[in-house]
Structures are given as structure tokens and as C-alpha cells.
Design a protein around this motif. Structure first.
Motif, PDB file in Angstrom:
ATOM      1  N   ARG A 110       0.918  -1.105   0.181  1.00  0.00           N
ATOM      2  CA  ARG A 110      -0.073   0.083  -0.082  1.00  0.00           C
ATOM      3  C   ARG A 110       0.942   1.204  -0.030  1.00  0.00           C
ATOM      4  N   ALA A 111       0.758   2.017  -1.029  1.00  0.00           N
ATOM      5  CA  ALA A 111       1.727   3.259  -1.198  1.00  0.00           C
ATOM      6  C   ALA A 111       2.971   3.038  -1.066  1.00  0.00           C
ATOM      7  N   ALA A 145       1.201   1.646  -6.101  1.00  0.00           N
ATOM      8  CA  ALA A 145       0.213   2.222  -4.992  1.00  0.00           C
ATOM      9  C   ALA A 145      -0.536   1.515  -4.354  1.00  0.00           C
ATOM     10  N   ALA A 160       1.467   3.715  -9.156  1.00  0.00           N
ATOM     11  CA  ALA A 160       1.417   4.989  -8.122  1.00  0.00           C
ATOM     12  C   ALA A 160       0.887   6.167  -9.062  1.00  0.00           C
ATOM     13  N   ASN A 163      -2.794   6.535  -9.694  1.00  0.00           N
ATOM     14  CA  ASN A 163      -3.751   6.775  -8.469  1.00  0.00           C
ATOM     15  C   ASN A 163      -3.469   8.059  -8.099  1.00  0.00           C
TER      16      ASN A 163
END
Length: 164
Positions: A110-111, A145, A160, A163
């Protein structure tokens, strides 16, 4: 006398066929359980030794449960096929059954940051995650992302830059 003639003329004991069907049901759900316990990874993503062990267990289980004779073999195969089609329909109609049989998607990244708890839960190494992401065209985690281990065992990822 041909094979077909011998099969057609064989006396059929319905009790034995019912027993063979019952054993085939045990076999099918035993294989489903073994597969589920190995995790979500697809056969192509398993280590060779994992796949060999799973196939070996299936063969041993089948050998223990399959009674002799072509009628028993046919009964076994048909029963396993019917169980498989029935479970597929149940998975299609019920998200709860699908989650039980196939598992649920799990976020791995995540991220740009690895979700360590998810890797541990899936028994996946960082190297395996990185290899899966490289197959999708991601050279580094900071470009990701979101990466998810889907219920079918494949990794999906969102870039990433896409998004936001």
C-alpha cells in the motif's frame, strides 16, 4: 471378449457403488482442504517441491480410496466431477462459500510500503513479492500504489502514477 463387453456384463453392486461415491466425496473435499491449506498461490507460482508434495498426497489419498475395477473408477471420476461442478456453482452463488474455499484478496503493498502482516499470513517472502511485481512490470515498490494477492493466487497491482 472386448473391454466394453466385459464392463457391460459386470454385475453391479449398488452398495459398493454408493460406498465408492462416498469415498470419492471424501477424496474431493480432502483435496480441496489440502489445496486451501497450501495457500492462495497458483500451481505455477508454487515451488516445485510444494507442487510435488501436493500431487503426491493426492495420489496417496486416491490410492487409499479408489476400489478396484473399471466401474468403481468411473463412479469415482463422475462423483469427483459432480462435486467439483457443485462446489463451483456454490462459490459462484455465495461469497461466503467462495471466501472459505478460495480465500479473500489480501493487500500486500500500500503506497509503496509492504504490508508485512499480509506477507506473513500468506507465507510469502519479500523476494517472491518482488518477483511477482517484476512480472507485472514494476521495478521497485515505490512505483506501486496498491498490490493485492487475489483469491485466485495472482498478484494484481496499481501504478502509483495512475492513482492520483
Amino acid at each position: 471378449m472386448s473391454f466394453t463387453d466385459r464392463v457391460v456384463q459386470m454385475p453391479v453392486d449398488m452398495g459398493i457403488l454408493a460406498s465408492q461415491s462416498g469415498l470419492a466425496v471424501v477424496y474431493y473435499f480432502g483435496i480441496v482442504l489440502l489445496t486451501r491449506l497450501t495457500g492462495k498461490r497458483l500451481a505455477g507460482q508454487m515451488a516445485t517441491v510444494d507442487l510435488i508434495v501436493l500431487i503426491g498426497m493426492a495420489v496417496v489419498l486416491q490410492s487409499a480410496l479408489l476400489q478396484e475395477g473399471p466401474v468403481n473408477a468411473a463412479t469415482f471420476v463422475v462423483t469427483v466431477f459432480v462435486c467439483h461442478k457443485g462446489l463451483a456453482k456454490l462459490c459462484f452463488r455465495s461469497s461466503a462459500v467462495r471466501a472459505l474455499v478460495r480465500g479473500k484478496p489480501r493487500v500486500l503493498v500500500r503506497a509503496g510500503r509492504v504490508v508485512e502482516a499480509s506477507l506473513r499470513a500468506e507465507e510469502m517472502t519479500l523476494e517472491e513479492l518482488q518477483a511477482g511485481l517484476r512480472k507485472l512490470g514494476y521495478e521497485s515498490l515505490d512505483r506501486v500504489a496498491l498490490a493485492t494477492l487475489e483469491e485466485n493466487g495472482e498478484i494484481s497491482a496499481v501504478n502509483a502514477r495512475d492513482n492520483g
